[in-house]
Design a protein around this motif. Structure first.
Motif, mmCIF file in Angstrom:
data_model
loop_
_atom_site.group_PDB
_atom_site.id
_atom_site.type_symbol
_atom_site.label_atom_id
_atom_site.label_comp_id
_atom_site.label_asym_id
_atom_site.label_seq_id
_atom_site.Cartn_x
_atom_site.Cartn_y
_atom_site.Cartn_z
ATOM 1 N N VAL A 170 95.204 -16.452 61.036
ATOM 2 C CA VAL A 170 94.570 -17.741 60.725
ATOM 3 C C VAL A 170 93.194 -17.829 61.359
ATOM 4 O O VAL A 170 92.245 -18.324 60.734
ATOM 5 N N LEU A 171 93.054 -17.352 62.587
ATOM 6 C CA LEU A 171 91.744 -17.405 63.245
ATOM 7 C C LEU A 171 90.721 -16.562 62.485
ATOM 8 O O LEU A 171 89.580 -16.989 62.290
ATOM 9 N N GLY A 172 91.135 -15.379 62.037
ATOM 10 C CA GLY A 172 90.221 -14.540 61.263
ATOM 11 C C GLY A 172 89.805 -15.211 59.965
ATOM 12 O O GLY A 172 88.625 -15.190 59.592
ATOM 13 N N ALA A 173 90.777 -15.811 59.268
ATOM 14 C CA ALA A 173 90.472 -16.501 58.015
ATOM 15 C C ALA A 173 89.538 -17.681 58.250
ATOM 16 O O ALA A 173 88.566 -17.883 57.505
ATOM 17 N N CYS A 174 89.820 -18.469 59.300
ATOM 18 C CA CYS A 174 88.989 -19.638 59.597
ATOM 19 C C CYS A 174 87.560 -19.231 59.943
ATOM 20 O O CYS A 174 86.594 -19.829 59.447
ATOM 21 N N ASP A 175 87.421 -18.221 60.792
ATOM 22 C CA ASP A 175 86.079 -17.775 61.178
ATOM 23 C C ASP A 175 85.291 -17.276 59.974
ATOM 24 O O ASP A 175 84.119 -17.630 59.780
ATOM 25 N N PHE A 176 85.928 -16.453 59.167
ATOM 26 C CA PHE A 176 85.245 -15.880 58.011
ATOM 27 C C PHE A 176 84.818 -16.969 57.029
ATOM 28 O O PHE A 176 83.671 -16.991 56.555
ATOM 29 N N LEU A 177 85.721 -17.895 56.730
ATOM 30 C CA LEU A 177 85.437 -18.906 55.720
ATOM 31 C C LEU A 177 84.492 -19.992 56.234
ATOM 32 O O LEU A 177 83.540 -20.372 55.540
ATOM 33 N N LEU A 178 84.730 -20.499 57.440
ATOM 34 C CA LEU A 178 83.901 -21.588 57.955
ATOM 35 C C LEU A 178 82.501 -21.106 58.339
ATOM 36 O O LEU A 178 81.501 -21.704 57.936
ATOM 37 N N LEU A 207 95.715 -22.312 52.764
ATOM 38 C CA LEU A 207 96.564 -21.261 52.204
ATOM 39 C C LEU A 207 96.936 -20.231 53.271
ATOM 40 O O LEU A 207 98.086 -19.773 53.336
ATOM 41 N N ALA A 208 95.973 -19.859 54.112
ATOM 42 C CA ALA A 208 96.253 -18.891 55.177
ATOM 43 C C ALA A 208 97.279 -19.442 56.155
ATOM 44 O O ALA A 208 98.208 -18.731 56.581
ATOM 45 N N ILE A 209 97.146 -20.716 56.509
ATOM 46 C CA ILE A 209 98.086 -21.340 57.452
ATOM 47 C C ILE A 209 99.477 -21.439 56.849
ATOM 48 O O ILE A 209 100.475 -21.056 57.478
ATOM 49 N N VAL A 210 99.549 -21.935 55.624
ATOM 50 C CA VAL A 210 100.853 -22.129 54.979
ATOM 51 C C VAL A 210 101.578 -20.798 54.809
ATOM 52 O O VAL A 210 102.797 -20.709 55.009
#
Length: 265
Positions: A170-178, A207-210
């Motif tokens: 989730v951290l990787g997804a958040c960093d990349f997207l935000l 979606l990544a979190i869920v």
């Protein structure tokens, strides 16, 4: 005479390559309104404060096994009742996409293509730095907190007995997207484009979190901690980018390239 011309051409080509290489690492300064720069700094502080406060709240809750963690087991148990073959296949696809193999490859490809295609490499370097910071911070916290994951027999995509808090996926997804959304849309003058960009980033994060919760690999507070850390990193990126690149009319810019791009003398 021919040898002299050939030598001059070779020297010119070498000089041209060096100039192009040098251009890549010239930071792209830009002119913005004074009010816009103040808003960027304000946004960076708000994001950092909210992210830090939210992370501390989740950390204290996890260490004391109360507070926000009271929702962990009910949410986890409810998600067990929503499982189906089709939904599981979709969640596994998301887990692979945002996973430790596919996402780093995607990030690397984006950074390389962006870095080579862009006139300056400042923003791709910022994105890479933010991603690396997220990895380092998450690994440090993982080994300090050492929180156990949900039961292995409830995991749907293979057993994982590593630590749970925070979620690296989730951290990787958040960093990349935000961070990616900010770096792309901060240079556009259309505010609606930025709104849609961050809405898209938000959907990707959800979606990544869920997917991580549904597949049984994390507690909700693990993913909340990851999101809070990403807000903190995003705040730092905005502050650094604004400090290094945002100039208001009347302030000098360094480098002829920046002057050309600013549209002002």
């Amino acid at each position: 005479m021919a040898q002299k011309s050939a030598g001059s051409a070779a020297a010119g080509a070498k000089s041209g390559r060096w100039h192009a290489f040098h251009e890549k690492f010239v930071v792209e300064e830009r002119y913005v309104d004074a009010a816009d720069r103040r808003r960027l700094y304000r946004a960076s502080v708000i994001l950092a404060v909210v992210g830090l406060a939210l992370f501390i709240a989740t950390l204290v809750s996890v260490l004391q096994a109360d507070g926000l963690t009271v929702a962990d087991h009910p949410v986890h148990d409810w998600l067990l009742t929503t499982r189906s073959a089709a939904l599981t296949a979709f969640m596994i696809f998301l887990a692979i996409f945002f996973g430790p193999i596919a996402l780093p490859i995607i990030v690397l490809v984006v950074i390389l293509i962006w870095g080579f295609a862009a006139k300056h490499a400042w923003r791709p370097i910022l994105l890479a730095s933010a991603m690396l910071a997220g990895v380092i911070v998450s690994q440090i916290i993982l080994h300090i907190v050492q929180r156990s994951r949900p039961p292995v027999d409830q995991m749907l995509f293979g057993a994982d007995q590593t630590f749970s808090y925070p979620s690296g996926h989730v951290l990787g997804a958040c960093d990349f997207l935000l961070v990616g959304a900010y770096l792309i849309f901060s240079r556009r003058r259309n505010p609606r484009a930025a709104v849609f960009g961050f809405i898209g980033a938000g959907i990707g994060i959800i979606l990544a979190i869920v997917s991580r919760l549904y597949l049984g690999y994390h507690w909700p507070t693990d993913t909340l901690a990851s999101f809070s850390l990403s807000l903190l990193i995003l705040g730092g990126v905005i502050a650094l980018d604004t400090w290094r690149t945002a100039r208001i009319p009347g302030e000098p810019v360094t480098g002829e390239l920046s002057k050309e791009e600013s549209g002002l003398d």
